[in-house]
Design an enzyme around this catalytic site. Structure first.
Site, PDB file in Angstrom:
ATOM      1  N   ARG A 101       0.809  -1.217   0.000  1.00 62.31           N
ATOM      2  CA  ARG A 101       0.000   0.000   0.000  1.00 62.31           C
ATOM      3  C   ARG A 101       0.842   1.268   0.000  1.00 62.31           C
ATOM      4  O   ARG A 101       0.335   2.346  -0.317  1.00 62.31           O
ATOM      5  CB  ARG A 101      -0.958  -0.014   1.194  1.00 62.31           C
ATOM      6  CG  ARG A 101      -2.183  -0.887   0.980  1.00 62.31           C
ATOM      7  CD  ARG A 101      -3.255  -0.208   0.127  1.00 62.31           C
ATOM      8  NE  ARG A 101      -4.010   0.745   0.930  1.00 62.31           N
ATOM      9  CZ  ARG A 101      -3.913   2.047   0.868  1.00 62.31           C
ATOM     10  NH1 ARG A 101      -3.089   2.603   0.008  1.00 62.31           N
ATOM     11  NH2 ARG A 101      -4.633   2.820   1.647  1.00 62.31           N
ATOM     12  N   ASP A 153     -12.958  -5.453  -3.235  1.00 65.33           N
ATOM     13  CA  ASP A 153     -13.837  -4.773  -2.281  1.00 65.33           C
ATOM     14  C   ASP A 153     -15.285  -4.904  -2.737  1.00 65.33           C
ATOM     15  O   ASP A 153     -15.547  -4.998  -3.939  1.00 65.33           O
ATOM     16  CB  ASP A 153     -13.472  -3.289  -2.132  1.00 65.33           C
ATOM     17  CG  ASP A 153     -14.055  -2.724  -0.840  1.00 65.33           C
ATOM     18  OD1 ASP A 153     -13.412  -2.857   0.207  1.00 65.33           O
ATOM     19  OD2 ASP A 153     -15.180  -2.183  -0.884  1.00 65.33           O
ATOM     20  N   TYR A 155     -24.690   2.183   1.311  1.00 62.99           N
ATOM     21  CA  TYR A 155     -23.608   3.084   0.876  1.00 62.99           C
ATOM     22  C   TYR A 155     -24.105   4.058  -0.183  1.00 62.99           C
ATOM     23  O   TYR A 155     -23.757   5.242  -0.169  1.00 62.99           O
ATOM     24  CB  TYR A 155     -22.416   2.290   0.338  1.00 62.99           C
ATOM     25  CG  TYR A 155     -21.526   1.765   1.437  1.00 62.99           C
ATOM     26  CD1 TYR A 155     -20.663   2.622   2.126  1.00 62.99           C
ATOM     27  CD2 TYR A 155     -21.548   0.443   1.815  1.00 62.99           C
ATOM     28  CE1 TYR A 155     -19.856   2.160   3.150  1.00 62.99           C
ATOM     29  CE2 TYR A 155     -20.744  -0.040   2.838  1.00 62.99           C
ATOM     30  CZ  TYR A 155     -19.908   0.830   3.504  1.00 62.99           C
ATOM     31  OH  TYR A 155     -19.112   0.371   4.524  1.00 62.99           O
TER      32      TYR A 155
HETATM   33  O1  CP3 Z   1      -8.844 -10.200   3.401  1.00 63.02           O
HETATM   34  C1  CP3 Z   1      -9.999  -9.883   3.023  1.00 63.02           C
HETATM   35  O2  CP3 Z   1     -11.017 -10.121   3.705  1.00 63.02           O
HETATM   36  C2  CP3 Z   1     -10.131  -9.386   1.613  1.00 63.02           C
HETATM   37  C3  CP3 Z   1     -10.508  -8.182   1.238  1.00 63.02           C
HETATM   38  C4  CP3 Z   1     -11.706  -7.345   1.624  1.00 63.02           C
HETATM   39  C5  CP3 Z   1     -11.616  -5.935   1.647  1.00 63.02           C
HETATM   40  N1  CP3 Z   1     -12.856  -5.421   1.830  1.00 63.02           N
HETATM   41  C6  CP3 Z   1     -10.371  -5.180   1.453  1.00 63.02           C
HETATM   42  C7  CP3 Z   1     -10.270  -3.843   2.063  1.00 63.02           C
HETATM   43  C8  CP3 Z   1     -13.043  -7.669   1.878  1.00 63.02           C
HETATM   44  C9  CP3 Z   1     -13.683  -9.046   2.023  1.00 63.02           C
HETATM   45  C10 CP3 Z   1     -13.755  -6.444   1.997  1.00 63.02           C
HETATM   46  C11 CP3 Z   1     -15.211  -6.372   2.203  1.00 63.02           C
HETATM   47  C12 CP3 Z   1     -15.816  -5.085   2.565  1.00 63.02           C
HETATM   48  N2  CP3 Z   1     -15.497  -3.841   2.117  1.00 63.02           N
HETATM   49  C13 CP3 Z   1     -16.932  -4.963   3.420  1.00 63.02           C
HETATM   50  C14 CP3 Z   1     -17.646  -6.108   4.056  1.00 63.02           C
HETATM   51  C15 CP3 Z   1     -16.862  -6.610   5.195  1.00 63.02           C
HETATM   52  C16 CP3 Z   1     -16.960  -5.798   6.437  1.00 63.02           C
HETATM   53  O3  CP3 Z   1     -15.902  -5.471   6.976  1.00 63.02           O
HETATM   54  O4  CP3 Z   1     -18.083  -5.550   6.865  1.00 63.02           O
HETATM   55  C17 CP3 Z   1     -17.237  -3.602   3.527  1.00 63.02           C
HETATM   56  C18 CP3 Z   1     -18.330  -2.985   4.367  1.00 63.02           C
HETATM   57  C19 CP3 Z   1     -16.345  -2.893   2.685  1.00 63.02           C
HETATM   58  C20 CP3 Z   1     -16.305  -1.440   2.410  1.00 63.02           C
HETATM   59  C21 CP3 Z   1     -15.019  -0.884   2.858  1.00 63.02           C
HETATM   60  N3  CP3 Z   1     -13.812  -1.036   2.178  1.00 63.02           N
HETATM   61  C22 CP3 Z   1     -14.771  -0.110   4.008  1.00 63.02           C
HETATM   62  C23 CP3 Z   1     -15.818   0.261   5.039  1.00 63.02           C
HETATM   63  C24 CP3 Z   1     -13.405   0.211   3.999  1.00 63.02           C
HETATM   64  C25 CP3 Z   1     -12.677   1.084   4.968  1.00 63.02           C
HETATM   65  C26 CP3 Z   1     -12.247   0.217   6.080  1.00 63.02           C
HETATM   66  C27 CP3 Z   1     -11.234   0.880   6.947  1.00 63.02           C
HETATM   67  O5  CP3 Z   1     -10.991   0.259   7.993  1.00 63.02           O
HETATM   68  O6  CP3 Z   1     -10.688   1.917   6.602  1.00 63.02           O
HETATM   69  C28 CP3 Z   1     -12.825  -0.412   2.876  1.00 63.02           C
HETATM   70  C29 CP3 Z   1     -11.395  -0.385   2.500  1.00 63.02           C
HETATM   71  C30 CP3 Z   1     -10.706  -1.703   2.544  1.00 63.02           C
HETATM   72  N4  CP3 Z   1     -11.173  -2.815   1.917  1.00 63.02           N
HETATM   73  C31 CP3 Z   1      -9.449  -2.002   3.139  1.00 63.02           C
HETATM   74  C32 CP3 Z   1      -9.169  -3.338   2.825  1.00 63.02           C
HETATM   75  C33 CP3 Z   1      -7.916  -4.109   3.173  1.00 63.02           C
HETATM   76  C34 CP3 Z   1      -8.566  -1.025   3.896  1.00 63.02           C
HETATM   77  C35 CP3 Z   1      -8.071  -0.043   2.925  1.00 63.02           C
HETATM   78  C36 CP3 Z   1      -6.635   0.328   2.981  1.00 63.02           C
HETATM   79  O7  CP3 Z   1      -5.760  -0.492   2.623  1.00 63.02           O
HETATM   80  O8  CP3 Z   1      -6.367   1.480   3.324  1.00 63.02           O
END
Ligand code: CP3
Length: 345
Positions: free
Chosen positions: A40, A76, A153
């Protein structure tokens, strides 16, 4: 640790006996892991999702580092909203943001159909690469957001606590709500079917924010659309249907579909399974916050969950929601090893 039997996770999804309880972890690829943070530092989050070679590499990081029994595709749930033309962004501090939220019946009805091969073909490319790199060591899980979580969303424009705009919309504009949910069900179905065609061996439907609803609102405003998305999938590929805070909705979520129901830590796994009936598998349900505690505490809670499942075929060990970014990687590795060891039969 001997290498995981490749089919242990899939066998458990099908409620067949396994030599140990398989484990994978929601958000197992993420910011708690130094090798992910290194990736990242070079690529933005959306950039990483759209770079199949890098996304496939991130998909494999937890398999190599932790010895989990399944890989989850790195992507995502919100990627399918971008082609709807609402303007999707991931901001550094506040998570996802939609620039042009859907706040009127006209906007909901105007959401276009999505050709997933055109719009998110890069995800399918990641699937193919990850499958090849995994070489059948462990199965690959695909995933998508359920229609309600995606709709929340779209309407709220970002994260929300009370979902007031979403709940008002579904009550005041029930027909437009139905049109939007049908559109999202079709997008989700096509997105998952495309992942399956590209090689994923199981899929998880994330209804992360559905726990905000009453049981009757779930049945009326959500269940038909989750069912529609699940029915679009080919038979034979296990579907995990997961909700957060959804203890009051479990029977309806089972009715909507899924071979495995994903549980969070707010329910007792054994009691929830008895309520659901043992003709469905369950996944869960360690509170991810427990992973911040020492290994003795982790062992106690993990043992309690295994005891609650009572060695019955059809339990996939997991967290009740995603790993927190503050989690020490060694604690996660210790959990994987102790679940394998304590559940060995
Ligand atoms: O290892 C895994 O599970 C694979 C990848 C994965 C991601 N998002 C990568 C990600 C999965 C399965 C998701 C699903 C997802 N994304 C959900 C459902 C799961 C849950 O947690 O309820 C939701 C609601 C999202 C939407 C989303 N994407 C949010 C709310 C965020 C911000 C989260 C945060 O903590 O900042 C993301 C970004 C995201 N998706 C990250 C990752 C690894 C973090 C982003 C980063 O690297 O900065």
């Amino acid at each position: 640790m001997p290498p995981a039997v490749p089919s242990t996770f899939l066998e458990a999804c099908r409620r067949r006996p396994t030599p140990f309880t398989p484990i994978w972890l929601m958000r197992q690829a993420g910011r708690y892991m130094p090798e992910y943070r290194a990736m990242r530092s070079r690529l933005g989050f959306l950039e990483l999702c759209k770079h199949p070679e890098a996304a496939a590499e991130v998909t494999l990081q937890p398999v190599e580092r932790l010895g989990v029994d399944a890989a989850i595709l790195f992507a995502d749930i919100l990627l399918v909203l971008e082609p709807l033309g609402v303007g999707l962004e991931f901001t550094a501090g506040d998570g996802p943001r939609i620039d042009r939220p859907v706040r009127s019946a006209a906007a909901a009805r105007a959401l276009p159909a999505v050709d997933v091969d055109d719009a998110v073909g890069f995800v399918f490319d990641t699937v193919a690469r990850a499958r090849k790199a995994l070489a059948d060591r462990v199965p690959l899980i695909g995933f998508a957001g359920a229609p309600f979580t995606l709709a929340s969303y779209l309407v709220e424009g970002g994260p929300s606590r009370d979902f007031l705009l979403t709940k008002s919309f579904m009550r005041e504009e029930p027909e437009a709500w139905g049109a939007m949910m049908s559109r999202l069900a079709d997008v989700t179905g096509a997105y998952l079917a495309g992942q399956i065609a590209a090689g994923v061996q199981a899929v998880q439907l994330f209804d992360s924010w559905v726990g905000t609803l009453s049981p009757s609102d779930y049945r009326h405003f959500v269940e038909p659309y989750s069912r529609r998305a699940i029915r679009a999938l080919p038979a034979g590929v296990p579907v995990i249907h997961f909700g957060v805070g959804a203890g009051g909705l479990l029977e309806s979520m089972k009715a909507a579909g899924g071979d495995v129901i994903g549980l969070d830590w707010r329910v007792d796994l054994g009691a929830a399974w008895a309520r659901l009936g043992h003709d469905v598998a369950v996944q869960g349900n360690l509170d991810p916050a427990v992973l911040l505690a020492g290994t003795d505490a982790i062992r106690r809670v993990a043992r309690g969950i295994l005891e609650s499942a009572a060695g019955r075929p059809g339990h996939v060990f997991n967290l009740g929601h995603g790993i927190h970014k503050e989690t020490p990687v060694e604690h996660v590795k210790a959990l994987v090893d102790m679940v394998h060891e304590m559940s060995a039969r």
